[in-house]
Design a protein around this motif. Sequence first.
Motif, PDB file in Angstrom:
ATOM      1  N   THR A   1       1.032  -1.212  -0.084  1.00 41.15           N
ATOM      2  CA  THR A   1      -0.145  -0.005  -0.101  1.00 41.15           C
ATOM      3  C   THR A   1       0.903   1.205  -0.115  1.00 41.15           C
ATOM      4  O   THR A   1       1.763   1.437   0.854  1.00 41.15           O
ATOM      5  CB  THR A   1      -0.775  -0.011   1.176  1.00 41.15           C
ATOM      6  OG1 THR A   1      -1.630  -1.186   1.354  1.00 41.15           O
ATOM      7  CG2 THR A   1      -2.009   1.194   1.223  1.00 41.15           C
TER       8      THR A   1
ATOM      9  N   THR B   1       6.127   6.086   0.480  1.00 43.90           N
ATOM     10  CA  THR B   1       6.354   5.028   1.189  1.00 43.90           C
ATOM     11  C   THR B   1       5.617   3.898   0.943  1.00 43.90           C
ATOM     12  O   THR B   1       4.341   4.319   0.453  1.00 43.90           O
ATOM     13  CB  THR B   1       6.494   5.050   2.590  1.00 43.90           C
ATOM     14  OG1 THR B   1       5.206   5.482   3.203  1.00 43.90           O
ATOM     15  CG2 THR B   1       7.358   6.123   3.428  1.00 43.90           C
TER      16      THR B   1
ATOM     17  N   GLN C   1       3.839   0.441   2.399  1.00 43.04           N
ATOM     18  CA  GLN C   1       3.769  -0.845   3.316  1.00 43.04           C
ATOM     19  C   GLN C   1       3.623  -2.161   2.681  1.00 43.04           C
ATOM     20  O   GLN C   1       2.674  -2.282   2.134  1.00 43.04           O
ATOM     21  CB  GLN C   1       2.420  -0.263   4.414  1.00 43.04           C
ATOM     22  CG  GLN C   1       2.624   0.959   5.064  1.00 43.04           C
ATOM     23  CD  GLN C   1       3.939   1.210   5.792  1.00 43.04           C
ATOM     24  OE1 GLN C   1       4.488   0.525   6.593  1.00 43.04           O
ATOM     25  NE2 GLN C   1       4.734   2.459   5.500  1.00 43.04           N
TER      26      GLN C   1
ATOM     27  N   THR D   1       6.788  -7.895   7.581  1.00 42.99           N
ATOM     28  CA  THR D   1       6.219  -6.693   7.226  1.00 42.99           C
ATOM     29  C   THR D   1       7.136  -5.743   7.340  1.00 42.99           C
ATOM     30  O   THR D   1       8.332  -5.743   7.919  1.00 42.99           O
ATOM     31  CB  THR D   1       5.046  -6.207   7.896  1.00 42.99           C
ATOM     32  OG1 THR D   1       5.527  -5.842   9.282  1.00 42.99           O
ATOM     33  CG2 THR D   1       3.959  -7.097   7.922  1.00 42.99           C
TER      34      THR D   1
ATOM     35  N   THR E   1       8.565  -1.227   5.591  1.00 43.81           N
ATOM     36  CA  THR E   1       8.268  -0.036   5.010  1.00 43.81           C
ATOM     37  C   THR E   1       9.370   0.185   3.831  1.00 43.81           C
ATOM     38  O   THR E   1      10.305  -0.087   4.084  1.00 43.81           O
ATOM     39  CB  THR E   1       8.342   1.292   6.005  1.00 43.81           C
ATOM     40  OG1 THR E   1       7.278   1.095   6.735  1.00 43.81           O
ATOM     41  CG2 THR E   1       7.906   2.453   4.863  1.00 43.81           C
TER      42      THR E   1
END
Length: 171
Positions: A95, A101, A103, A118, A120
């Motif tokens: 996203t 950035t 995600q 996960t 960034t």
Amino acid sequence: MSSAVETGTWQLDPARSTVGVRHKTMWGMVTVKGNFTGLAGGGEVGPDGSASGSITLDAASLDTKNAKRDTHLRSADFFDADRHPELTFAVGSATTGDDKTVQVAGQLTARGISRPQTFTAHLTEASADAVTLAAEFTVDREQFSMGWNQLGMMRGHTTVAASLRFVRATS
């Protein structure tokens, strides 16, 4: 990846991409660095901005500029490259934020063990024909049965740093 990246199929450009690792060893006094030289991947961005794809690393391609250490890293103590020749990251979602950035959430698989990961990423290039993402995150190697730690020399997490350039796939 939303409107910052155009809809379509994208292919990793391995010649202009890097995936490296850093880990402190010798009780935190020395940082071992290495790069994977064998990488492939690609993905797709849908009309709704959703993204899917994967990156595959050749486990035996990790080069730390020390042949003896590289052989040990390929062994069953670490990557077990003979039985598990690839490390993969499968993107579940990506996203894009307003600040360039991204995600990213997905599954990291090493030694046949998959764990959620996960991080960034930063969109450093986005044109009609090329997209580059840079990211850095840490991995607990023990979650992937890489707990070898002779005399307590290797503590903490391994840092993964990647710069991944994707080009629009041609039909």
